[in-house]
Design a protein around this motif. Structure first.
Motif, PDB file in Angstrom:
ATOM      1  N   VAL A  76       0.857  -1.184   0.000  1.00  0.00           N
ATOM      2  CA  VAL A  76       0.000   0.000   0.000  1.00  0.00           C
ATOM      3  C   VAL A  76       0.897   1.240   0.000  1.00  0.00           C
ATOM      4  N   GLY A  77       0.472   2.264  -0.730  1.00  0.00           N
ATOM      5  CA  GLY A  77       1.156   3.547  -0.680  1.00  0.00           C
ATOM      6  C   GLY A  77       0.789   4.260   0.609  1.00  0.00           C
ATOM      7  N   ASP A  78       1.657   5.108   1.107  1.00  0.00           N
ATOM      8  CA  ASP A  78       1.380   5.831   2.354  1.00  0.00           C
ATOM      9  C   ASP A  78       0.206   6.796   2.216  1.00  0.00           C
ATOM     10  N   ASN A  79      -0.148   7.149   0.999  1.00  0.00           N
ATOM     11  CA  ASN A  79      -1.255   8.064   0.748  1.00  0.00           C
ATOM     12  C   ASN A  79      -2.458   7.309   0.179  1.00  0.00           C
ATOM     13  N   GLN A  80      -2.503   6.006   0.409  1.00  0.00           N
ATOM     14  CA  GLN A  80      -3.579   5.183  -0.118  1.00  0.00           C
ATOM     15  C   GLN A  80      -4.167   4.328   0.989  1.00  0.00           C
ATOM     16  N   MET A  81      -5.345   3.792   0.719  1.00  0.00           N
ATOM     17  CA  MET A  81      -5.974   2.900   1.688  1.00  0.00           C
ATOM     18  C   MET A  81      -6.164   1.501   1.109  1.00  0.00           C
ATOM     19  N   GLU A  82      -6.209   1.378  -0.202  1.00  0.00           N
ATOM     20  CA  GLU A  82      -6.442   0.094  -0.839  1.00  0.00           C
ATOM     21  C   GLU A  82      -5.151  -0.705  -0.953  1.00  0.00           C
ATOM     22  N   ILE A  83      -5.218  -1.961  -0.561  1.00  0.00           N
ATOM     23  CA  ILE A  83      -4.055  -2.847  -0.581  1.00  0.00           C
ATOM     24  C   ILE A  83      -3.934  -3.498  -1.951  1.00  0.00           C
ATOM     25  N   GLU A  84      -2.705  -3.549  -2.456  1.00  0.00           N
ATOM     26  CA  GLU A  84      -2.406  -4.181  -3.744  1.00  0.00           C
ATOM     27  C   GLU A  84      -1.690  -5.495  -3.488  1.00  0.00           C
ATOM     28  N   GLY A  85      -2.067  -6.517  -4.246  1.00  0.00           N
ATOM     29  CA  GLY A  85      -1.356  -7.776  -4.112  1.00  0.00           C
ATOM     30  C   GLY A  85      -2.213  -8.930  -4.538  1.00  0.00           C
ATOM     31  N   PRO A  86      -1.632 -10.100  -4.548  1.00  0.00           N
ATOM     32  CA  PRO A  86      -0.281 -10.380  -4.082  1.00  0.00           C
ATOM     33  C   PRO A  86       0.789  -9.997  -5.097  1.00  0.00           C
ATOM     34  N   VAL A  87       1.917  -9.544  -4.572  1.00  0.00           N
ATOM     35  CA  VAL A  87       3.116  -9.279  -5.357  1.00  0.00           C
ATOM     36  C   VAL A  87       4.045 -10.454  -5.087  1.00  0.00           C
ATOM     37  N   GLN A  88       4.564 -11.054  -6.137  1.00  0.00           N
ATOM     38  CA  GLN A  88       5.422 -12.230  -6.008  1.00  0.00           C
ATOM     39  C   GLN A  88       6.870 -11.809  -5.715  1.00  0.00           C
ATOM     40  N   GLU A  89       7.639 -12.720  -5.139  1.00  0.00           N
ATOM     41  CA  GLU A  89       9.037 -12.443  -4.799  1.00  0.00           C
ATOM     42  C   GLU A  89       9.841 -11.932  -5.995  1.00  0.00           C
ATOM     43  N   ASP A  90       9.622 -12.524  -7.181  1.00  0.00           N
ATOM     44  CA  ASP A  90      10.420 -12.133  -8.344  1.00  0.00           C
ATOM     45  C   ASP A  90      10.078 -10.744  -8.884  1.00  0.00           C
ATOM     46  N   GLN A  91       8.989 -10.153  -8.404  1.00  0.00           N
ATOM     47  CA  GLN A  91       8.627  -8.796  -8.814  1.00  0.00           C
ATOM     48  C   GLN A  91       9.372  -7.749  -7.985  1.00  0.00           C
ATOM     49  N   LEU A 122      -0.465   1.529  10.788  1.00  0.00           N
ATOM     50  CA  LEU A 122      -1.607   1.160  11.626  1.00  0.00           C
ATOM     51  C   LEU A 122      -2.831   2.028  11.346  1.00  0.00           C
ATOM     52  N   LEU A 123      -2.604   3.272  10.953  1.00  0.00           N
ATOM     53  CA  LEU A 123      -3.707   4.204  10.687  1.00  0.00           C
ATOM     54  C   LEU A 123      -4.303   4.061   9.285  1.00  0.00           C
ATOM     55  N   ARG A 124      -3.829   3.080   8.507  1.00  0.00           N
ATOM     56  CA  ARG A 124      -4.302   2.916   7.133  1.00  0.00           C
ATOM     57  C   ARG A 124      -5.820   2.925   7.010  1.00  0.00           C
ATOM     58  N   PRO A 125      -6.554   2.225   7.864  1.00  0.00           N
ATOM     59  CA  PRO A 125      -8.004   2.203   7.692  1.00  0.00           C
ATOM     60  C   PRO A 125      -8.690   3.568   7.877  1.00  0.00           C
ATOM     61  N   VAL A 126      -8.032   4.491   8.581  1.00  0.00           N
ATOM     62  CA  VAL A 126      -8.668   5.791   8.849  1.00  0.00           C
ATOM     63  C   VAL A 126      -7.940   6.960   8.176  1.00  0.00           C
ATOM     64  N   ARG A 127      -7.088   6.666   7.209  1.00  0.00           N
ATOM     65  CA  ARG A 127      -6.354   7.743   6.536  1.00  0.00           C
ATOM     66  C   ARG A 127      -7.285   8.738   5.861  1.00  0.00           C
ATOM     67  N   GLY A 128      -8.392   8.269   5.317  1.00  0.00           N
ATOM     68  CA  GLY A 128      -9.345   9.165   4.660  1.00  0.00           C
ATOM     69  C   GLY A 128      -9.870  10.210   5.632  1.00  0.00           C
ATOM     70  N   ILE A 129     -10.167   9.783   6.854  1.00  0.00           N
ATOM     71  CA  ILE A 129     -10.640  10.718   7.886  1.00  0.00           C
ATOM     72  C   ILE A 129      -9.529  11.714   8.225  1.00  0.00           C
ATOM     73  N   PHE A 130      -8.303  11.216   8.345  1.00  0.00           N
ATOM     74  CA  PHE A 130      -7.159  12.084   8.644  1.00  0.00           C
ATOM     75  C   PHE A 130      -7.004  13.156   7.576  1.00  0.00           C
ATOM     76  N   TRP A 131      -7.031  12.747   6.270  1.00  0.00           N
ATOM     77  CA  TRP A 131      -6.862  13.715   5.187  1.00  0.00           C
ATOM     78  C   TRP A 131      -8.009  14.711   5.146  1.00  0.00           C
ATOM     79  N   SER A 132      -9.235  14.270   5.426  1.00  0.00           N
ATOM     80  CA  SER A 132     -10.386  15.181   5.455  1.00  0.00           C
ATOM     81  C   SER A 132     -10.222  16.201   6.577  1.00  0.00           C
ATOM     82  N   PHE A 133      -9.763  15.727   7.734  1.00  0.00           N
ATOM     83  CA  PHE A 133      -9.560  16.623   8.871  1.00  0.00           C
ATOM     84  C   PHE A 133      -8.483  17.667   8.575  1.00  0.00           C
TER      85      PHE A 133
END
Length: 148
Positions: A76-91, A122-133
């Motif tokens: 996940v990017g630090d400015n994102q909430m959606e998780i990307e994956g799976p990413v394989q070892e060779d990537q 840890l704050l990933r689930p509430v980042r949207g609230i943080f950015w709105s605030f």
């Protein structure tokens, strides 16, 4: 002479790149901050590490590891909430060892960085609230300044 990032990392070089885009904001501000990256030992990658990986058939991406399981990584990017994956070892091509900001190099082993990056993950689930605030606070501050 033009060098390929993946070839340099594979050859054991430590590279410095300037991430584009805002997916890793506030850690990386485009045009200001640089990432110092070395070849990754995928067996040592842990949650909260920032890795450089190639999306299948696409671009190189610098994101934070949210979860590792059975040789697969979820990012996940630090400015994102959606998780990307799976990413394989060779990537996975490299791992962040430090970042440069305003002429200062800061190691990812710096205790302040370790604490902040762990809290931010840890704050990933509430980042949207943080950015709105923060947007609301900035708007209040600007309106107060304009009214003077």
């Amino acid at each position: 002479m033009k060098y390929d990032i993946e070839q340099l990392l594979e050859a054991g070089e430590v590279i410095q790149i300037y991430p584009e885009g805002y997916s890793m904001y506030p850690m990386f501000v485009p045009g200001r901050d640089a990432a110092v990256i070395k070849k990754a030992d995928v067996k040592k990658i842990r949650r909260a590490d920032v890795v450089l990986y190639r999306r299948k058939g696409s671009i190189l991406v610098l994101h934070r590891v949210v979860k590792c399981r059975d040789g697969q990584f979820y990012m996940v990017g630090d400015n994102q909430m959606e998780i990307e994956g799976p990413v394989q070892e060779d990537q996975i091509k490299g791992i962040l060892t430090a970042f440069a900001r305003n002429g200062h190099r800061i190691s990812v082993k710096n205790p302040f960085y370790v604490i902040l990056s762990g809290m931010w993950l840890l704050l990933r689930p509430v980042r949207g609230i943080f950015w709105s605030f923060t947007a609301w606070v900035r708007k209040l501050h600007i309106n107060k300044f304009i009214q003077k």
